[in-house]
Design a protein around this motif. Structure first.
Motif, PDB file in Angstrom:
ATOM      1  N   ILE A  82       0.848  -1.206   0.000  1.00  0.00           N
ATOM      2  CA  ILE A  82       0.000   0.000   0.000  1.00  0.00           C
ATOM      3  C   ILE A  82       0.879   1.250   0.000  1.00  0.00           C
ATOM      4  O   ILE A  82       0.670   2.181  -0.788  1.00  0.00           O
ATOM      5  CB  ILE A  82      -0.941   0.001   1.220  1.00  0.00           C
ATOM      6  CG1 ILE A  82      -2.000  -1.107   1.077  1.00  0.00           C
ATOM      7  CG2 ILE A  82      -1.629   1.351   1.376  1.00  0.00           C
ATOM      8  CD1 ILE A  82      -2.841  -1.307   2.320  1.00  0.00           C
ATOM      9  N   ILE A  83       1.885   1.255   0.894  1.00  0.00           N
ATOM     10  CA  ILE A  83       2.792   2.405   0.980  1.00  0.00           C
ATOM     11  C   ILE A  83       3.581   2.562  -0.312  1.00  0.00           C
ATOM     12  O   ILE A  83       3.840   3.683  -0.774  1.00  0.00           O
ATOM     13  CB  ILE A  83       3.739   2.246   2.179  1.00  0.00           C
ATOM     14  CG1 ILE A  83       2.947   2.300   3.487  1.00  0.00           C
ATOM     15  CG2 ILE A  83       4.820   3.312   2.176  1.00  0.00           C
ATOM     16  CD1 ILE A  83       2.222   3.604   3.733  1.00  0.00           C
ATOM     17  N   PHE A  84       3.963   1.439  -0.919  1.00  0.00           N
ATOM     18  CA  PHE A  84       4.723   1.456  -2.173  1.00  0.00           C
ATOM     19  C   PHE A  84       3.981   2.221  -3.264  1.00  0.00           C
ATOM     20  O   PHE A  84       4.593   2.866  -4.123  1.00  0.00           O
ATOM     21  CB  PHE A  84       4.994   0.020  -2.612  1.00  0.00           C
ATOM     22  CG  PHE A  84       5.613  -0.116  -3.976  1.00  0.00           C
ATOM     23  CD1 PHE A  84       6.951   0.159  -4.175  1.00  0.00           C
ATOM     24  CD2 PHE A  84       4.862  -0.528  -5.068  1.00  0.00           C
ATOM     25  CE1 PHE A  84       7.528   0.034  -5.428  1.00  0.00           C
ATOM     26  CE2 PHE A  84       5.419  -0.664  -6.323  1.00  0.00           C
ATOM     27  CZ  PHE A  84       6.766  -0.383  -6.499  1.00  0.00           C
ATOM     28  N   ARG A  85       2.656   2.188  -3.229  1.00  0.00           N
ATOM     29  CA  ARG A  85       1.841   2.801  -4.281  1.00  0.00           C
ATOM     30  C   ARG A  85       1.430   4.237  -3.959  1.00  0.00           C
ATOM     31  O   ARG A  85       0.604   4.812  -4.658  1.00  0.00           O
ATOM     32  CB  ARG A  85       0.602   1.927  -4.539  1.00  0.00           C
ATOM     33  CG  ARG A  85       0.959   0.547  -5.043  1.00  0.00           C
ATOM     34  CD  ARG A  85      -0.224  -0.405  -5.110  1.00  0.00           C
ATOM     35  NE  ARG A  85       0.215  -1.770  -5.345  1.00  0.00           N
ATOM     36  CZ  ARG A  85       0.516  -2.272  -6.542  1.00  0.00           C
ATOM     37  NH1 ARG A  85       0.372  -1.531  -7.624  1.00  0.00           N
ATOM     38  NH2 ARG A  85       0.938  -3.522  -6.669  1.00  0.00           N
ATOM     39  N   THR A  86       2.005   4.792  -2.895  1.00  0.00           N
ATOM     40  CA  THR A  86       1.730   6.188  -2.538  1.00  0.00           C
ATOM     41  C   THR A  86       2.951   7.048  -2.860  1.00  0.00           C
ATOM     42  O   THR A  86       3.935   6.572  -3.433  1.00  0.00           O
ATOM     43  CB  THR A  86       1.390   6.300  -1.044  1.00  0.00           C
ATOM     44  OG1 THR A  86       2.573   5.995  -0.268  1.00  0.00           O
ATOM     45  CG2 THR A  86       0.279   5.337  -0.656  1.00  0.00           C
TER      46      THR A  86
ATOM     47  N   GLY B  60      16.893   7.080   3.480  1.00  0.00           N
ATOM     48  CA  GLY B  60      15.580   6.790   2.929  1.00  0.00           C
ATOM     49  C   GLY B  60      15.267   5.304   2.973  1.00  0.00           C
ATOM     50  O   GLY B  60      14.168   4.895   3.348  1.00  0.00           O
ATOM     51  N   CYS B  61      16.251   4.483   2.597  1.00  0.00           N
ATOM     52  CA  CYS B  61      16.047   3.031   2.650  1.00  0.00           C
ATOM     53  C   CYS B  61      15.915   2.551   4.096  1.00  0.00           C
ATOM     54  O   CYS B  61      15.134   1.638   4.379  1.00  0.00           O
ATOM     55  CB  CYS B  61      17.217   2.309   1.980  1.00  0.00           C
ATOM     56  SG  CYS B  61      17.234   2.439   0.172  1.00  0.00           S
ATOM     57  N   THR B  62      16.664   3.166   5.007  1.00  0.00           N
ATOM     58  CA  THR B  62      16.580   2.776   6.419  1.00  0.00           C
ATOM     59  C   THR B  62      15.173   3.026   6.955  1.00  0.00           C
ATOM     60  O   THR B  62      14.596   2.181   7.650  1.00  0.00           O
ATOM     61  CB  THR B  62      17.600   3.565   7.254  1.00  0.00           C
ATOM     62  OG1 THR B  62      18.917   3.330   6.742  1.00  0.00           O
ATOM     63  CG2 THR B  62      17.556   3.141   8.714  1.00  0.00           C
ATOM     64  N   VAL B  63      14.620   4.181   6.620  1.00  0.00           N
ATOM     65  CA  VAL B  63      13.273   4.516   7.103  1.00  0.00           C
ATOM     66  C   VAL B  63      12.225   3.661   6.402  1.00  0.00           C
ATOM     67  O   VAL B  63      11.339   3.079   7.044  1.00  0.00           O
ATOM     68  CB  VAL B  63      12.984   6.014   6.891  1.00  0.00           C
ATOM     69  CG1 VAL B  63      11.529   6.330   7.235  1.00  0.00           C
ATOM     70  CG2 VAL B  63      13.922   6.864   7.736  1.00  0.00           C
ATOM     71  N   PHE B  64      12.327   3.559   5.072  1.00  0.00           N
ATOM     72  CA  PHE B  64      11.308   2.804   4.338  1.00  0.00           C
ATOM     73  C   PHE B  64      11.346   1.325   4.689  1.00  0.00           C
ATOM     74  O   PHE B  64      10.302   0.644   4.680  1.00  0.00           O
ATOM     75  CB  PHE B  64      11.491   2.981   2.828  1.00  0.00           C
ATOM     76  CG  PHE B  64      10.341   2.442   2.024  1.00  0.00           C
ATOM     77  CD1 PHE B  64       9.200   3.203   1.834  1.00  0.00           C
ATOM     78  CD2 PHE B  64      10.383   1.172   1.476  1.00  0.00           C
ATOM     79  CE1 PHE B  64       8.116   2.705   1.111  1.00  0.00           C
ATOM     80  CE2 PHE B  64       9.311   0.661   0.759  1.00  0.00           C
ATOM     81  CZ  PHE B  64       8.173   1.439   0.576  1.00  0.00           C
ATOM     82  N   ALA B  65      12.536   0.807   5.018  1.00  0.00           N
ATOM     83  CA  ALA B  65      12.645  -0.604   5.386  1.00  0.00           C
ATOM     84  C   ALA B  65      11.804  -0.936   6.602  1.00  0.00           C
ATOM     85  O   ALA B  65      11.345  -2.069   6.761  1.00  0.00           O
ATOM     86  CB  ALA B  65      14.109  -0.963   5.659  1.00  0.00           C
ATOM     87  N   ALA B  66      11.597   0.062   7.466  1.00  0.00           N
ATOM     88  CA  ALA B  66      10.839  -0.174   8.689  1.00  0.00           C
ATOM     89  C   ALA B  66       9.342  -0.338   8.443  1.00  0.00           C
ATOM     90  O   ALA B  66       8.602  -0.658   9.379  1.00  0.00           O
ATOM     91  CB  ALA B  66      11.079   0.963   9.680  1.00  0.00           C
TER      92      ALA B  66
ATOM     93  N   VAL C 105       6.446  12.882   8.961  1.00  0.00           N
ATOM     94  CA  VAL C 105       5.532  12.529  10.051  1.00  0.00           C
ATOM     95  C   VAL C 105       4.706  11.269   9.757  1.00  0.00           C
ATOM     96  O   VAL C 105       4.632  10.363  10.602  1.00  0.00           O
ATOM     97  CB  VAL C 105       4.613  13.716  10.403  1.00  0.00           C
ATOM     98  CG1 VAL C 105       3.448  13.271  11.280  1.00  0.00           C
ATOM     99  CG2 VAL C 105       5.413  14.796  11.125  1.00  0.00           C
ATOM    100  N   PRO C 106       4.060  11.134   8.579  1.00  0.00           N
ATOM    101  CA  PRO C 106       3.225   9.940   8.352  1.00  0.00           C
ATOM    102  C   PRO C 106       3.994   8.631   8.492  1.00  0.00           C
ATOM    103  O   PRO C 106       3.538   7.704   9.172  1.00  0.00           O
ATOM    104  CB  PRO C 106       2.699  10.137   6.927  1.00  0.00           C
ATOM    105  CG  PRO C 106       2.764  11.599   6.695  1.00  0.00           C
ATOM    106  CD  PRO C 106       3.978  12.074   7.432  1.00  0.00           C
ATOM    107  N   ILE C 107       5.171   8.554   7.861  1.00  0.00           N
ATOM    108  CA  ILE C 107       5.914   7.297   7.892  1.00  0.00           C
ATOM    109  C   ILE C 107       6.483   7.027   9.279  1.00  0.00           C
ATOM    110  O   ILE C 107       6.546   5.876   9.739  1.00  0.00           O
ATOM    111  CB  ILE C 107       7.028   7.304   6.812  1.00  0.00           C
ATOM    112  CG1 ILE C 107       7.563   5.890   6.616  1.00  0.00           C
ATOM    113  CG2 ILE C 107       8.156   8.228   7.181  1.00  0.00           C
ATOM    114  CD1 ILE C 107       8.487   5.767   5.409  1.00  0.00           C
ATOM    115  N   MET C 108       6.889   8.091  10.002  1.00  0.00           N
ATOM    116  CA  MET C 108       7.418   7.906  11.348  1.00  0.00           C
ATOM    117  C   MET C 108       6.323   7.433  12.303  1.00  0.00           C
ATOM    118  O   MET C 108       6.558   6.585  13.165  1.00  0.00           O
ATOM    119  CB  MET C 108       8.059   9.205  11.848  1.00  0.00           C
ATOM    120  CG  MET C 108       9.231   9.698  11.020  1.00  0.00           C
ATOM    121  SD  MET C 108      10.555   8.481  10.822  1.00  0.00           S
ATOM    122  CE  MET C 108      11.172   8.380  12.489  1.00  0.00           C
TER     123      MET C 108
END
Length: 434
Positions: A76-80, A108-114, A228-231
């Motif tokens: 879902i996040i991948f498509r936003t 960016g990869c560190t955050v998105f990996a979570a 903020v949203p991803i955190m």
């Protein structure tokens, strides 16, 4: 029948079926059935009964429910537009560090990996934004693509990780503790990458042109708001696991709800997005769960032949040091990684590798992180390095150039593995607090 002959038959069958291009799921099933028939002289009825019992029991584990749910959250996040927000948010924060915007790949990869759990998804999502931006600003493409290849693999190391869930189920260890064990090593690897990029940029400033954007307090604040949203999603998912409020599967369900809320709040929700993400999740999850079921059947065949015990006894008789055992396994995983994906490597080797590791005195939680790093290396090794294929598509460079760009970050993964082997408490400290 000797252990050497039994092992040779199993390896020969693996080479025969997988080398012939048989689907890995089918190949593992055929190897297990053929080994039972040729080595143990089991008849078809008995083999079928074992297969039915083993596959049905392996497919109903509650922990496995976390795999499709976490994958749905990540898809879902991948498509936003989260990756765009990541770049805008991180750019002013890293602008003054030597290497500048190159660090957006790593951070960016560190955050998105979570919130992803997938190495390939992390690489593709972050790379589709950072690579064009870095190219347009004149950054060294070799360092940009190499750092993305290495950092993209954090999707496996930083929780929630699909690889950790698969390992936890097969090795029968706590998935929550595995998740906790991956946090500090993941941050350590990110630190090694950031340090390497900074050093290379200091040695050759032309690799990273000076940032032209605003780096004021207002720009930093606006950047923080983009994150903020991803955190919040990270805090909700991981916080619920580490606090003991939710199991990984329950936290995954909360994460899906949070991901849907993000799409609604940011105005990106649509039924098409939900349908596409759900269908993609079903396809990949079915593949992973079929591999786990086939692996359980092959493991049963290996257990009936007493191969894990005999191999463990054989290696013990060689009187290798614990680090000697690790070195042998590292060489095995690097070779396997040239031809197999991470999930296949895990399901094929865990039944034999875990007893060896326990015999050598290593903690199975620690070995789970070691194995994940080995899988990360496989994403950077040709000819089947998935991150390399993603990068080649993003940069339009040859595979040779892509491999050379990723090579320093492969070596940094090797360095990270050595550090974790010498100082295992880097892995075990956080899980011990749960």
């Amino acid at each position: 029948m000797s252990v050497t002959f039994s092992a040779a038959i199993v390896l020969g069958l693996l080479g025969l079926f997988l080398g012939a291009g048989v689907w890995i799921f089918s190949g593992l099933m055929l190897v297990g059935a053929s080994a039972m028939y040729l080595v143990l002289d089991f008849n078809a009825a008995r083999i079928g009964a074992i297969a039915t019992k083993v596959i049905s029991s392996s497919a109903i584990s509650w922990e496995l429910a976390a795999i499709p749910i976490f994958m749905w959250m990540g898809d879902i996040i991948f498509r936003t537009d989260i990756s765009q927000r990541l770049f805008r948010g991180l750019a002013p924060m890293v602008a003054r560090i030597p290497g500048g915007l190159l660090h957006t790949n790593v951070l960016g990869c560190t955050v998105f990996a979570a919130i992803s759990g997938s190495s390939t998804a992390t690489t593709a999502t972050v790379g589709k934004i950072t690579i064009p931006e870095l190219q347009a600003r004149g950054y060294d493409l070799r360092l940009a693509s190499g750092s993305l290849a290495g950092a993209g693999s954090f999707g496996l190391l930083i929780p929630p990780s699909i690889a950790m869930i698969v390992y936890g189920v097969l090795a029968e260890v706590s998935i929550a503790k595995l998740f906790a064990a991956g946090v500090i090593p993941g941050l350590m690897m990110a630190g090694l990458y950031v340090g390497y990029i900074a050093i290379m940029s200091i040695l050759d400033p032309s690799r990273a042109p000076k940032y032209e954007g605003e780096v004021s307090a207002g720009a930093l604040l606006r950047g923080a708001l983009e994150l903020v949203p991803i955190m919040l999603l990270m805090v909700v998912v991981l916080g619920s696991i580490y606090s003991g409020i939710a199991t990984p599967s329950e936290a995954a369900a909360v994460g899906v709800f949070g991901a849907i809320v993000i799409t609604v709040v940011t105005g990106q929700f649509s039924l098409q997005l939900m349908r596409d993400s759900l269908m993609a999740t079903i396809r990949v999850s079915a593949m992973i769960l079929m591999l786990i079921a086939a692996s359980a059947f092959l493991s049963a065949a290996i257990a009936y032949m007493h191969l894990p015990t005999k191999i463990t006894q054989g290696i013990s008789a060689m009187q290798l040091s614990p680090y000697g055992v690790l070195l042998i396994l590292a060489a095995l995983y690097i070779v396997l990684g040239m031809f197999l994906d991470g999930t296949s490597m895990t399901v094929m080797t865990v039944p034999i590798a875990v007893p060896l590791i326990v015999q050598a005195g290593f903690d199975p939680i620690w070995f789970g992180i070691y194995l994940v790093i080995m899988i990360e290396m496989s994403a950077l090794t040709p000819p089947v390095g998935l991150n390399l294929f993603v990068l080649q598509g993003l940069t339009r460079r040859s595979m040779g150039e892509t491999v050379r760009a990723a090579a320093p970050f492969f070596l940094l993964l090797c360095l990270g593995t050595v550090i974790l082997a010498v100082f295992p408490q880097i892995v075990l400290w956080l899980p011990s607090r749960l």
